[in-house]
Write a protein that holds these residues in place. Sequence first.
Motif, PDB file in Angstrom:
ATOM      1  N   GLY A 439      14.671   2.968  -4.510  1.00 26.01           N
ATOM      2  CA  GLY A 439      13.502   3.814  -3.712  1.00 26.01           C
ATOM      3  C   GLY A 439      12.293   3.593  -4.447  1.00 26.01           C
ATOM      4  O   GLY A 439      11.154   3.250  -3.795  1.00 26.01           O
ATOM      5  N   VAL A 442      11.153   0.157  -3.630  1.00 24.60           N
ATOM      6  CA  VAL A 442      10.742   0.147  -2.359  1.00 24.60           C
ATOM      7  C   VAL A 442       9.110   0.708  -2.206  1.00 24.60           C
ATOM      8  O   VAL A 442       8.307   0.012  -1.718  1.00 24.60           O
ATOM      9  CB  VAL A 442      11.285   0.868  -1.194  1.00 24.60           C
ATOM     10  CG1 VAL A 442      10.798   0.829  -0.019  1.00 24.60           C
ATOM     11  CG2 VAL A 442      12.824  -0.013  -1.154  1.00 24.60           C
ATOM     12  N   MET A 443       8.996   1.655  -2.988  1.00 19.99           N
ATOM     13  CA  MET A 443       7.711   2.440  -2.993  1.00 19.99           C
ATOM     14  C   MET A 443       6.776   1.207  -3.805  1.00 19.99           C
ATOM     15  O   MET A 443       5.409   1.312  -3.137  1.00 19.99           O
ATOM     16  CB  MET A 443       7.696   3.703  -3.755  1.00 19.99           C
ATOM     17  CG  MET A 443       7.963   4.784  -2.846  1.00 19.99           C
ATOM     18  SD  MET A 443       7.283   4.971  -1.149  1.00 19.99           S
ATOM     19  CE  MET A 443       5.936   5.000  -1.597  1.00 19.99           C
ATOM     20  N   GLN A 486       9.422  -2.601   4.950  1.00 15.97           N
ATOM     21  CA  GLN A 486       9.714  -1.767   3.660  1.00 15.97           C
ATOM     22  C   GLN A 486       9.671  -0.034   3.926  1.00 15.97           C
ATOM     23  O   GLN A 486      10.272   0.667   3.612  1.00 15.97           O
ATOM     24  CB  GLN A 486       8.539  -2.029   2.514  1.00 15.97           C
ATOM     25  CG  GLN A 486       8.897  -3.551   1.892  1.00 15.97           C
ATOM     26  CD  GLN A 486      10.386  -3.574   1.352  1.00 15.97           C
ATOM     27  OE1 GLN A 486      10.827  -2.799   0.537  1.00 15.97           O
ATOM     28  NE2 GLN A 486      11.087  -4.544   1.646  1.00 15.97           N
ATOM     29  N   THR A 487       8.554   0.106   4.874  1.00  9.81           N
ATOM     30  CA  THR A 487       8.753   1.505   5.359  1.00  9.81           C
ATOM     31  C   THR A 487       9.934   1.899   6.078  1.00  9.81           C
ATOM     32  O   THR A 487      10.630   2.885   5.924  1.00  9.81           O
ATOM     33  CB  THR A 487       7.337   1.707   6.337  1.00  9.81           C
ATOM     34  OG1 THR A 487       6.260   1.270   5.649  1.00  9.81           O
ATOM     35  CG2 THR A 487       7.227   3.193   6.567  1.00  9.81           C
ATOM     36  N   LEU A 490      12.442   2.309   3.566  1.00 10.51           N
ATOM     37  CA  LEU A 490      12.407   3.572   2.924  1.00 10.51           C
ATOM     38  C   LEU A 490      13.122   4.649   3.970  1.00 10.51           C
ATOM     39  O   LEU A 490      13.733   5.700   3.477  1.00 10.51           O
ATOM     40  CB  LEU A 490      10.762   3.794   2.723  1.00 10.51           C
ATOM     41  CG  LEU A 490      10.410   5.306   2.004  1.00 10.51           C
ATOM     42  CD1 LEU A 490      10.983   5.085   0.671  1.00 10.51           C
ATOM     43  CD2 LEU A 490       9.178   5.466   2.193  1.00 10.51           C
TER      44      LEU A 490
END
Lengths: 539, 150, 78, 948
Positions: A439, A442-443, A486-487, A490
């Motif tokens: 996580g 990804v952020m 990527q969002t 997420l």
Amino acid sequence: MSGANETNKAKVYISRDMASVALGADDVARAFADAGCDVVRTGSRGLFNIEPLVEVETAQGRIGYGPVCADDVTTVLDGSHANRLGKVEELPFFASQQRFTFALCGVIDPVSLDDYAANGGWNGLMLARSMAPQQVVDAVKASGLRGRGGAGFPTGIKWQTVHDAPAGDKYVVCNADEGDSGTFADRMLMEGDPYCLIEGMAIAAYAVGAHHGYIYTRSEYPFAIDTMKEAIRRSAHIIAPFTLEVRDGAGAYVCGEETALLESIEGKRGQVRAKPPLPALEGLFGMPTVINNVLSIAAVPFILSKGAEAYANVGFGRSRGTMPVQIAGNVKNGGLYEIGFGITLGELVMDIGGGTESGRPVRAVQVGGPLGAYFPPEMFHLPFDYEEFAKAGGLIGHAGITVFDDTVDMAHMARFAMEFCAAESCGKCTPCRIGSTRGVEVMDRIIAARDEQTAETASLGGGAGYLAKALYSRSPSRIDTGIEAQTQLLRDLADTMKFGSLCALGGFTPYPVLSALDYFPEDFGAPGTDNAPHKEAAE
Amino acid sequence: MDEVIEAWTTRYGATRDQLLPMLHAIQEEAGYVDDALVPVIAKALNISRADVHGVITFYHDFRRTPPGKHMVKICRAESCQSRGGAKIEAAAAQRLGVAMGETRADGQISLEAVYCLGLCATGPNAMVDGRPISRVDEKVLDRIAQEVAA
Amino acid sequence: MSHDDSEIMSTGDRLIYMANQIAKNLAARGDEEAIGITADHIKAYWDPLMRSRVADLLAQRSDEFSPIAAEAVRRIHS
Amino acid sequence: MTFTRETDHGTPAAINTGKTVNVTIDGQSVSMPEGTSIMRAASLIGGSIPKLCATDHVKSFGSCRLCLVEVEGRNGFPASCTTPVAEGMVVRTQTERLKQLRRGVMELYISDHPLDCLTCGANGDCELQEQAGAVGLRDVRYGYDGATNMGQAKDQSNPYFDFDPSKCIVCSRCVRACEDVQGTFALTIENKGFESKVSPSQGEAFLGSECVSCGACVQACPTASLIEKKVVEVGTPDRSVVTTCAYCGVGCTFRAEMRGEELVRMVPWKEGKANRGHSCVKGRFAWGYAQHQDRILNPMIRESVDQPWREVSWEEAIAHTASEFRRIQAKYGVRSIGGITSSRCTNEETFLVQKLIRQGFGNNNVDTCARVCHSPTGYGLSQTFGTSAGTQDFDSVMQSDVILVIGANPTDGHPVFASRMKQRLRQGAKLIVVDPRRTDLVKSPRIEAEHHLPLRPGTNVAVMTAMAHVIVTEKLYDEAFIRERCDWDEFQDWADFVSESSRSPEAVEPLTGVNPQELRAAARLYATGGNGAIYYGLGVTEHSQGSSTVMAIANLAMATGNIGREGVGVNPLRGQNNVQGACDMGSFPHEFSGYRHVSDDATRSLFEKTWGVELSAEPGLRIPNMLDAATDGTFKGLFVQGEDILQSDPNTHHVAAGLAAMECVVVQDLFLNETANYAHVFLPGSTFLEKDGTFTNAERRIQRVRKVMAPLNGYADWEIVQLVARAMGLNWDYTHPSQIMDEIAALTPTFTGVHYDRLDEEGSLQWPANDAAPDGTPTMHIGGFVRGKGKFVVTDYVPTDEKTGPRFPLLLTTGRILSQYNVGAQTRRTDNTAWHPEDLLEIHPLDAENRGIKEGDWVSLKSRAGETTLHAHITERVAPGVVYTTFHHPDTQANVITTDFTDWATNCPEYKVTAVQVNLSNGRPSDWQQDYNEQARMSRRIETEAAE
């Protein structure tokens, strides 16, 4: 102004609470003692922008002055100090509260048995011991008290289960791990009114037939640990034959989860246990165990001595009684505000909290600690209630509110939620052990894409050579590091963590992440998406 | 140190649930739990070395290496971040000459992050050798730097 | 073999030793019963050659036999 | 990891409460025992829920989160492994939502896992690989440039398996196996969160940790993280055969997993009723000896022992053997030859050897190595209960409340049973240990004996009788049981005898050195603590009063009613894989199979009718008597199958002298053992992997041994005995061991129901298995004793003649260690030497100090029987005045020290009590060792002559 004259010794009350000490209360106390005053150290009243606070005993009662520094002794004693507040309990911040649990906090000397008894202390216990244990359980049920740690499970039902379990070794365990940022109610109570917690534990033990109890306090609270140990030592004869001991935590947030806490007391790694079995049936050392948060147990003396109805009459919907809300972060009037359920988020942040301390507009508020959702001002109509917050895709948790002004970057706060989970994950279940670390990554990619930095991902084995083609489906070039992809990743990761994780650490980390993403899409570089709040019901 | 362990079990008993309290007591005394003590602890509580090692490495508080002469902890949690905590954390590392989570080469200072000290209305907060300090700013950092230099 | 042989019992010594040992371990059951059980034991577990050998030994070296053992060996061959 | 795995239901069977619940899974309604997990229920009806951290080998853990399911009326997705079925529950296990979640979890797993499946040791045999396919993972969107646990160093310290942390998915199955199944707690998870890592002891290499290399973790590991070195070397197995281990008396059953004719690995069989899917280092890994180059593959003969061996054909060797035996009998009489059966060969082979001797040789000169371990058990239990075997099965320990272990060190001698016992102790059963040494059971992680009675070696009877004194004088005996099941008058006599003040704990303390209060407390606990079970080993039997101690133990069990139900009993932990079988098959000189005396006319005539020959009614010679007769010149020929009496029997001089005096010693074994130094014919034997047959373990369980590869030496052992028999004129024509078992069944009342088809069907049978007990007898003496009434036998303490004195002030006792087995012939030829390369002398710091001995020094160990040298190990495990060693290595020749004193009833040698002196030595082998080694070297020369 009739300040105390010089001849007879002036009696002053100064807090020894950890927050007060951090603001210099010890130096102030030393100065007044050097000036010949009779200094009584109390807990904190719970409004930190008037600390260090000094209350002077006068014919008209205790007159408060704050904030005060060490060399203001004379102006305080002669009443001329600029920050004269008058009677502290009449200040609007305090007058509007309903202090059932925190009534004596900041008023009495925390470890003075006389002070506690003089203010109705131990009545709840005496009353309980005069009734049948089942009646005590019924009283707690009638009060509508629900778990103040965050789960909101009806305390009376938990006690009933342990009460009904066959006789034998049973335990009462108090969860004082309070690791959520923005929460300090447990700490304040343990440091300000330890006998209230001890009385609550003794009542619980009597109600369910337990002989021994543990208070598991996080190691970051040295003051609370010392005060509780001293109070237990002094009150041992009162709660006998029930015996009580404090166990120090060791820096693991996950031990705030009830089964990890039990593993920790048992001398093991703080790994979460699968349920069933529930701790009420197979808890500490495999025995039936009541495990409740400090505030849940501390509410019990009031319920017994003042009656369950008095407690139940206050509240909203199925959330009965009062909740000691903790207003924190970038807020003007940060502190402890005990009030019946139902008050709105906006009243708490703006009217009582007074908006931000920085003077800039409030942009976001996190409720329920690091695993709680972020709410924008548009959601300030939300009444403080377990069900209402759940419907709004958030949670009350331990009722900590952290205020952020408009300088906050919500993408960084989402990243921090994942980072916190990675740092504190017990490592047992896959969604949390691996998911939290992924996580953060990804952020990082989303933030990098948002800030137009080209996210160079290390390619495996370099370049588009033979290896990259050979890896085909797994070659780095196949991974889309764009914001949409990527969002979406997420959201998928959040879904896996929320519904796959073994406990609330991995399970609730998606609340801050998704609420930040949904309410503040602009911080995530999203092209003008609408910010409808995330509606899925909490587990 | 064997006497500390011996005294502990005679006073509190040799059951496995005494492991964390005993580790706290050892760390109180020596500042950390040396690997060489693990077999002694295991024998005293009649559990295996793996049991003890698994616990020491799980909990953040227990150290396996000596700490710095002074311990500086800076809160990294959300409330302190909302009050400028991140900047103070960076400034402290720079001002004290030690990276976050490390012990300075000369062994004088250990700088660690902590997730919440429960002083959430008066951040940014720090804990220096067990003493809480609120509203930490550059000036306060200077004072801390002098204090831990000794 | 490089050690003094006196330490090991000869076959004859061992048979006498075995008979006495059986008798000694049964003595607690009373003389009469011990004699009977010792005799039965030797009949059940000793091969014929050993039994005849022990009878000869009783004749030559009777003082080395305990009373129970001696009577038991006599009873086997009566 | 096993390839064609037995179905793994994911969670162990629920504890049987008798109640069942009705539940619907994916539309199929079924009723399941209460407490069964949803996962197990689905698996039992043929469904398959993905899983990685669950295996029915250990308790469910709920960490991988692959096995999530939907339950009507409950929000969220509970893990099916940790959620028990409930009445009326409706479960869906294959919805789209679940598939999505499972893919999400798998995507995280594979984001931190090497992608070298094609070159990985577990390729085709890895649950992660299998589940990744099952959930349909097609993409890992997290990329590979993030944080990773890959690239960590591989730990190859253990000789049998590798540990590769890079392939670990932290499912903790290994940690749980080491904890629940084995009970050593050598593993933990180190650190937390993403850095969590499996860690032996303090994060060190496996070999250096507390790991006892039982292989349970390797078996539990779903990936290639923990994998047998042999699998990495040769690839995954393609077929498996269930067989029984050839090491200790626990009798673990294994799946021998083969790749063609090559054995890849031995994996414990879940259905095995003795080991319940567990193993120890020997059975699991130490089978390399079967292919060791020391194996002798061709028959050899020689005229005299100082000549080198001459390789000859089978025909010539067999013919030579037969003619020699006939020649000797003609010259020295019928009784001048005899034989020794093996406790390591099969029941069928042992039966044939005693048949060869009785039918072929015409005498009863047959004995077995049980002589030197549990012959007192045979005598003692038949005198008191009426049968010469343990009374329970191993599962029974799980019902015990009080466990008394006397003269046994199960964690070394019977490790898999010790793990079961430790499981029960961790559940709360109380333990009493009676042993001169502080064995592991006295105190080791998570268990501690309630009472340890460290008695002086040789005083067992005094301690047991003192316990009886307490039980009788404090009226703790079970009068109802005694009146119903025993002879009340006999009990009275016994009670009066033990009540005498001279037999009180206080009175015997000067002899035993045991604290009277501790002894009284132990006696009270055993008598009143609930189900009391006694387990004993060679520490009871290998004494001059071995038989008396066994009877004293039986007395205690009868006095307290601890006989005839689950959880109680008198349980001899028999040493070898088939020592029980060897005794059952009539290997003793005085009885036929089934413990019937040769003088019993009815029995003898049954054998005579079947074998068509007249049989002797007189008991034959025991091993020590054979050797005496040899030195007297009346015993000249010996056939020894699978035994090494020169190393394992006491008083090595005496054995050597006896063997040297014989004219034809025939040895049938795998290797040139010590006894072969004095042999004239060597017939190469076969290993348990190379033949069919049965072993009988310590709980009377007859289990199949199945051939997995062709015998390197050409013949199974039973075929060789048949060749000799035929050469001696006997008309044997067995074509398969099952026929031999049929003959045993026909001749032995307790075996009538034992046939190979029944064994294949049931997996195993515990004798007696006959019309009265068609499915065998797990617990004996239910309702009544085999002999009718239980017999109380007065057992008086008679001190051993082996006395300490100024010349020999210390007491030596001997024993066994986990990694080595018996005389070490097999285990010394495997990688187990990594743990115990040499016999060590354990000595108390006080005794060492008085002699200036430091850890690891060379010391000389001398008794009145002989002398040897070995390294010293200073430890507080032994009491002052007591020293200890093992007898696994021939070069130390521990048995040159043990004397010729024996148990009064059975001549079982008194290994456990030898007066010795220990002194610093320069390490030069004793004269005896030098002479011995020279003789052994000379006698092992082999002239390889082109076989004609």
